[in-house]
Scaffold this motif. Structure first.
Motif, PDB file in Angstrom:
ATOM      1  N   ASP A  46      36.673  44.804  40.795  1.00 53.27           N
ATOM      2  CA  ASP A  46      37.259  44.416  41.813  1.00 53.27           C
ATOM      3  C   ASP A  46      37.082  42.590  40.993  1.00 53.27           C
ATOM      4  OD1 ASP A  46      38.570  46.329  43.747  1.00 53.27           O
ATOM      5  OD2 ASP A  46      36.680  45.706  44.841  1.00 53.27           O
ATOM      6  N   GLU A  50      40.063  39.909  40.424  1.00 57.00           N
ATOM      7  CA  GLU A  50      39.872  38.768  41.287  1.00 57.00           C
ATOM      8  C   GLU A  50      40.436  37.637  40.042  1.00 57.00           C
ATOM      9  OE1 GLU A  50      40.832  36.435  43.683  1.00 57.00           O
ATOM     10  OE2 GLU A  50      40.946  38.121  44.818  1.00 57.00           O
ATOM     11  N   ARG A  53      43.499  37.413  37.918  1.00 58.27           N
ATOM     12  CA  ARG A  53      44.471  36.563  38.914  1.00 58.27           C
ATOM     13  C   ARG A  53      44.951  34.940  38.290  1.00 58.27           C
ATOM     14  NH1 ARG A  53      44.098  41.483  42.345  1.00 58.27           N
ATOM     15  NH2 ARG A  53      41.979  40.563  42.833  1.00 58.27           N
TER      16      ARG A  53
END
Length: 153
Positions: A46, A50, A53
């Protein structure tokens, strides 16, 4: 901090099976979890997603350094993978990445985290170093090449 001190041979994947960015992050995290017992695999993935992104960690010349920071860890963690086929990693040069270092750092680290990213970049800067890693026969060979290349930094 030397890369060879951070990278455990069991955290190397000589022939990645992943064909896309998310699968690559999963596979390199699995390699890291093999040597870093107790690490939460899904949390690491995760954090890495992130970070991606925010902008790709594909730096070009066939290299990507996915990285992120975690709470509740007290040292840098590193895994390495090689994709013979290449993976589209949204690199700056638009070419697929073949060589991947995955770096996880403690949340409060700044200097050592950035110095390690810079050291990895420097290690993979020369075409000769990248070519040697691509031609390596197995994970043990890859590790020996990393140690030898780092000695030249």
């Amino acid at each position: 901090m030397k890369i060879s001190d951070l990278l455990k041979p069991d955290a190397l994947v000589a022939d990645l099976k992943a064909t896309d960015k998310n699968a690559l992050l999963e596979e390199l995290t699995a390699a890291l979890v093999r040597v870093e017992k107790g690490l939460d695999r899904s949390l690491v993935v995760d954090v890495l997603k992130e970070r991606e992104r925010l902008g790709s960690t594909g730096i070009g010349d066939g290299v990507a350094i996915p990285h992120g920071k975690l709470k509740n860890i007290d040292h840098l963690m590193l895994s390495f993978g090689r994709s013979l086929e290449g993976i589209d990693f949204d690199a700056m040069d638009g070419r697929p990445a073949h060589l991947f270092f995955l770096l996880i750092a403690p949340e409060d680290s700044v200097g050592i985290h950035l110095k390690t990213l810079a050291r990895i970049s420097k290690l993979l800067k020369t075409p000769q170093a990248r070519e040697r890693l691509m031609q390596a026969t197995d994970a043990g060979d890859i590790y020996r090449i990393i140690v030898a290349e780092e000695a030249n930094l």
